[in-house]
Design a protein around this motif. Structure first.
Motif, PDB file in Angstrom:
ATOM      1  N   GLU A 122       0.832  -1.206   0.000  1.00 46.14           N
ATOM      2  CA  GLU A 122       0.000   0.000   0.000  1.00 46.14           C
ATOM      3  C   GLU A 122       0.864   1.252   0.000  1.00 46.14           C
ATOM      4  OE1 GLU A 122      -3.216   2.580  -0.066  1.00 46.14           O
ATOM      5  OE2 GLU A 122      -3.010   0.464  -0.638  1.00 46.14           O
ATOM      6  N   ASP A 123       1.984   1.234   0.727  1.00 45.35           N
ATOM      7  CA  ASP A 123       2.921   2.364   0.683  1.00 45.35           C
ATOM      8  C   ASP A 123       3.356   2.632  -0.752  1.00 45.35           C
ATOM      9  OD1 ASP A 123       2.876   2.581   3.464  1.00 45.35           O
ATOM     10  OD2 ASP A 123       4.711   1.394   3.737  1.00 45.35           O
ATOM     11  N   ILE A 124       3.721   1.579  -1.455  1.00 48.24           N
ATOM     12  CA  ILE A 124       4.222   1.729  -2.825  1.00 48.24           C
ATOM     13  C   ILE A 124       3.137   2.291  -3.734  1.00 48.24           C
ATOM     14  CG2 ILE A 124       5.028   0.439  -4.847  1.00 48.24           C
ATOM     15  CD1 ILE A 124       6.472  -1.425  -2.813  1.00 48.24           C
ATOM     16  N   ARG A 125       1.921   1.814  -3.583  1.00 49.47           N
ATOM     17  CA  ARG A 125       0.832   2.323  -4.425  1.00 49.47           C
ATOM     18  C   ARG A 125       0.605   3.811  -4.157  1.00 49.47           C
ATOM     19  NH1 ARG A 125      -1.388  -3.028  -3.204  1.00 49.47           N
ATOM     20  NH2 ARG A 125      -1.341  -4.254  -5.140  1.00 49.47           N
ATOM     21  N   ARG A 126       0.679   4.225  -2.904  1.00 50.38           N
ATOM     22  CA  ARG A 126       0.511   5.639  -2.581  1.00 50.38           C
ATOM     23  C   ARG A 126       1.658   6.487  -3.152  1.00 50.38           C
ATOM     24  NH1 ARG A 126      -2.855   7.190   1.931  1.00 50.38           N
ATOM     25  NH2 ARG A 126      -4.229   5.469   2.500  1.00 50.38           N
ATOM     26  N   ILE A 127       2.883   5.975  -3.026  1.00 51.84           N
ATOM     27  CA  ILE A 127       4.033   6.698  -3.581  1.00 51.84           C
ATOM     28  C   ILE A 127       3.893   6.829  -5.092  1.00 51.84           C
ATOM     29  CG2 ILE A 127       6.523   6.575  -4.000  1.00 51.84           C
ATOM     30  CD1 ILE A 127       6.690   5.144  -1.207  1.00 51.84           C
ATOM     31  N   CYS A 128       3.534   5.750  -5.751  1.00 49.63           N
ATOM     32  CA  CYS A 128       3.408   5.776  -7.206  1.00 49.63           C
ATOM     33  C   CYS A 128       2.249   6.658  -7.661  1.00 49.63           C
ATOM     34  CB  CYS A 128       3.246   4.359  -7.746  1.00 49.63           C
ATOM     35  SG  CYS A 128       4.753   3.357  -7.593  1.00 49.63           S
ATOM     36  N   ASP A 129       1.203   6.759  -6.846  1.00 47.79           N
ATOM     37  CA  ASP A 129       0.092   7.666  -7.149  1.00 47.79           C
ATOM     38  C   ASP A 129       0.585   9.103  -7.190  1.00 47.79           C
ATOM     39  OD1 ASP A 129      -2.629   8.622  -7.417  1.00 47.79           O
ATOM     40  OD2 ASP A 129      -2.576   9.083  -5.271  1.00 47.79           O
ATOM     41  N   VAL A 130       1.443   9.472  -6.240  1.00 42.93           N
ATOM     42  CA  VAL A 130       1.990  10.836  -6.212  1.00 42.93           C
ATOM     43  C   VAL A 130       2.894  11.065  -7.423  1.00 42.93           C
ATOM     44  CG1 VAL A 130       3.468  12.441  -4.947  1.00 42.93           C
ATOM     45  CG2 VAL A 130       1.829  11.003  -3.702  1.00 42.93           C
ATOM     46  N   VAL A 131       3.775  10.108  -7.702  1.00 43.19           N
ATOM     47  CA  VAL A 131       4.674  10.241  -8.846  1.00 43.19           C
ATOM     48  C   VAL A 131       3.861  10.385 -10.134  1.00 43.19           C
ATOM     49  CG1 VAL A 131       6.426   9.073 -10.246  1.00 43.19           C
ATOM     50  CG2 VAL A 131       6.573   8.993  -7.746  1.00 43.19           C
ATOM     51  N   THR A 132       2.863   9.547 -10.295  1.00 42.70           N
ATOM     52  CA  THR A 132       2.043   9.573 -11.515  1.00 42.70           C
ATOM     53  C   THR A 132       1.310  10.901 -11.656  1.00 42.70           C
ATOM     54  OG1 THR A 132       1.765   7.168 -11.444  1.00 42.70           O
ATOM     55  CG2 THR A 132       0.167   8.422 -12.735  1.00 42.70           C
ATOM     56  N   MET A 133       0.718  11.380 -10.565  1.00 45.80           N
ATOM     57  CA  MET A 133       0.028  12.663 -10.610  1.00 45.80           C
ATOM     58  C   MET A 133       0.984  13.780 -11.006  1.00 45.80           C
ATOM     59  SD  MET A 133      -2.523  14.704 -10.298  1.00 45.80           S
ATOM     60  CE  MET A 133      -3.764  13.546  -9.694  1.00 45.80           C
ATOM     61  N   ALA A 134       2.153  13.823 -10.387  1.00 44.84           N
ATOM     62  CA  ALA A 134       3.111  14.892 -10.676  1.00 44.84           C
ATOM     63  C   ALA A 134       3.612  14.828 -12.111  1.00 44.84           C
ATOM     64  CB  ALA A 134       4.284  14.816  -9.699  1.00 44.84           C
ATOM     65  N   VAL A 135       3.918  13.633 -12.585  1.00 38.03           N
ATOM     66  CA  VAL A 135       4.450  13.487 -13.941  1.00 38.03           C
ATOM     67  C   VAL A 135       3.386  13.778 -14.989  1.00 38.03           C
ATOM     68  CG1 VAL A 135       5.339  11.791 -15.598  1.00 38.03           C
ATOM     69  CG2 VAL A 135       6.313  11.926 -13.292  1.00 38.03           C
ATOM     70  N   ASN A 136       2.185  13.289 -14.776  1.00 32.07           N
ATOM     71  CA  ASN A 136       1.118  13.520 -15.760  1.00 32.07           C
ATOM     72  C   ASN A 136       0.718  14.984 -15.870  1.00 32.07           C
ATOM     73  OD1 ASN A 136       0.832  10.918 -16.741  1.00 32.07           O
ATOM     74  ND2 ASN A 136      -0.724  10.340 -15.232  1.00 32.07           N
ATOM     75  N   HIS A 137       1.062  15.775 -14.851  1.00 28.80           N
ATOM     76  CA  HIS A 137       0.777  17.214 -14.873  1.00 28.80           C
ATOM     77  C   HIS A 137       2.082  17.989 -14.688  1.00 28.80           C
ATOM     78  CE1 HIS A 137      -3.048  15.293 -13.730  1.00 28.80           C
ATOM     79  NE2 HIS A 137      -3.617  16.299 -14.370  1.00 28.80           N
ATOM     80  N   GLY A 138       3.140  17.494 -15.351  1.00 28.30           N
ATOM     81  CA  GLY A 138       4.472  18.036 -15.133  1.00 28.30           C
ATOM     82  C   GLY A 138       4.587  19.528 -15.356  1.00 28.30           C
TER      83      GLY A 138
END
Length: 407
Positions: free
Chosen positions: A370-386
Motif C-alpha cells: 500500500e505504501d508503494i501504491r501511494r508513492i506511485c500515485d503521487v509520482v504519476t500525478m506529478a508526472v502527468n501534470h508536469g
C-alpha cells in the motif's frame, strides 16, 4: 488517490503519509534473537577484539561472498583505507564520481590523489574506456563501484589492471549477495569492501568488511585494523583501530538471519513499483539483470525532464511534502563537491546527466504494498501534470535562486 494537482501536499493538500517513509530505513530483524546474542556477549564479557560473534559474522559474510577471507571492520570507510594501505597504494587512484562521498574521501584522507572517470551510461558504473584514457605513470589503482548493486564491467577492468600493473579494488557497499556472470560479488579484483551501515540490506549498526581470496593480504589487514599487533601487545607494523565490536556483530548476524526474506521482500517491492509506473512517459525504473542474483535494495527512478516537463528536484520536493523522503542517489557527483573540485578529471557528461535525473524511492521490509501504491500515485500525478506542477512550484518558490527546470 489524488485527483488533481491541488491535492498534492506541496500545494496545500493532505500528505499521503502521516509518518515519514524513508529510503534505507534500518531492518532490525528478530529483536528477541538479537537480544539473546547481546545477553550472551554480556555474560561472556568479551565485547570486542575479535570476539566469537565477530568471527562468526566474518565466516558467514565470506561464504555469501564466495571468498576465503573476510576481515570485519568498524565501518566501510575504514575498510577502504585499510585496504588501500595494505596494498601500498601511492599517487593517483581512478574511480567514478557517481558514488557516495565516502569512496573518494577514504582515499583523500590517507593522502592519495583521486582521479574521477565517467561512467557507462547504460550501467551507471565505471566506464573501462574512460579508465584506460585516464591512466598516467602516477596511477596505482582502480576502484570500481557496484552502484545500486549493479555490477561493474569486472572482466574489462581486470584486463586493464593486469595490462598496466595496477591494483584493482571494488567498493561493493551496495552489492552484498549480488552475482555477475554467476559469480558472487566479493571475489573480484584484489579485494572488495562491503558496508553494513544501518541503511544497508544487512546492517551491523555501523560496520564494514574487506573480503578477498588473498590470505596474505587478509592477514596484513587484520594486523593493521588492530594497531599493527602481530602478537598480544607487540606491534610489528603501523596500524589503527578499525575493529568491529561484538554488539555490532550481534546485529550483523541477526540481520543476516533474515537476509533471504529481506531480498524476497525487496524484489516484490521492485516488481510492484515497475508495474505501477509502467508506461508513465519519461519515467524509468532502473533495472536489474534477472539472470543474476541481486538484493534489490535500491529502487531508483530516472526522470527525463524533457518528456515529463518536471525536473527531478521538483519531484523530490513534491514527494517530501507527502512525507516520502526520497533521496538523490547520488547528486551532485563527487567531482562537483567542494573537497574535490579541481581534482584531476576529464569531462563527465554521463555522470552529470545521470546525477541530475535519478531519485531513490523507499523500499525494504518496512515498506508495504500500500505504501508503494501511494508513492506511485503521487509520482504519476506529478508526472502527468508536469508542466503545471513545475509552473506552480516556480510560483511558490519564486524564480530567483531556483535551479533550471524544463520549459
Amino acid at each position: 488517490m489524488k485527483r488533481g494537482v491541488s491535492e498534492l501536499a506541496y500545494f496545500g493538500g493532505s500528505a499521503a503519509f502521516l509518518q515519514k517513509v524513508f529510503v534505507g530505513r534500518p531492518n532490525v530483524g528478530d529483536r528477541a534473537r538479537f537480544l539473546d546474542r547481546l545477553d550472551w556477549v554480556l555474560n561472556n564479557r568479551w565485547l570486542t577484539n575479535g570476539g566469537p560473534l565477530t568471527r562468526e559474522f566474518e565466516g558467514r559474510v565470506a561464504e555469501l561472498a564466495g571468498v576465503r577471507h573476510c576481515v570485519a571492520t568498524c565501518n566501510a570507510t575504514v575498510a577502504l583505507q585499510l585496504l588501500a594501505r595494505a596494498c601500498g597504494l601511492t599517487g593517483e587512484v581512478l574511480m567514478p564520481s557517481l558514488t557516495f562521498a565516502a569512496t573518494p574521501q577514504a582515499m583523500r584522507w590517507i593522502g592519495l590523489d583521486v582521479v574521477f572517470c565517467d561512467v557507462d551510461p547504460a550501467t551507471a558504473c565505471l566506464d573501462p574506456a574512460r579508465v584506460e584514457a585516464a591512466l598516467t605513470p602516477r596511477t596505482s589503482a582502480i576502484i570500481g563501484v557496484h552502484l545500486w548493486g549493479r555490477p561493474c564491467a569486472v572482466d574489462e577492468l581486470d584486463k586493464i589492471a593486469a595490462a598496466n600493473g595496477l591494483v584493482l579494488l571494488y567498493d561493493a557497499a551496495h552489492a552484498l549477495g549480488v552475482t555477475t556472470g554467476g559469480r558472487p560479488i566479493g571475489g573480484f579484483g584484489v579485494a572488495e569492501v562491503f558496508s553494513f551501515h544501518a541503511t544497508k540490506v544487512v546492517n551491523s549498526f555501523e560496520g564494514g568488511a574487506v573480503v578477498t581470496d588473498d590470505g596474505e593480504l587478509a592477514a596484513r589487514i587484520r594486523r593493521m585494523h588492530n594497531f599493527g599487533f602481530a602478537s598480544p601487545g607487540t606491534a610489528d607494523s603501523v596500524g589503527t583501530n578499525g575493529k568491529m565490536a561484538e554488539v555490532a556483530a550481534a546485529m550483523g548476524l541477526t540481520s543476516l538471519d533474515t537476509f533471504a526474506d529481506s531480498v524476497a521482500h525487496n524484489e516484490a517491492n521492485y516488481d510492484l513499483y515497475r508495474a505501477e509506473l509502467a508506461g508513465l512517459p519519461g519515467v524509468r525504473v532502473i533495472g536489474y539483470d534477472r539472470q543474476e542474483r541481486n538484493n534489490f535494495h535500491y529502487l531508483v527512478l530516472e526522470l527525463d525532464g524533457k518528456i515529463t516537463r518536471l525536473h527531478r528536484d521538483v519531484l523530490l520536493d513534491v514527494l517530501r511534502a507527502e512525507n516520502v523522503m526520497a533521496q538523490r542517489y547520488f547528486a551532485p557527483g563527487c567531482h562537483e563537491m567542494p573537497p574535490f573540485r579541481g581534482e584531476p578529471a576529464g569531462t563527465l557528461p554521463h555522470t552529470e546527466r545521470i546525477a541530475d535525473r535519478v531519485l531513490a524511492l523507499p523500499t525494504g521490509p518496512s515498506v508495504t504494498r500500500e505504501d508503494i501504491r501511494r508513492i506511485c500515485d503521487v509520482v504519476t500525478m506529478a508526472v502527468n501534470h508536469g508542466a503545471e506542477v513545475t509552473h506552480r512550484w516556480r510560483a511558490r518558490r519564486g524564480e530567483a535562486g531556483t535551479r533550471e527546470v524544463p520549459e
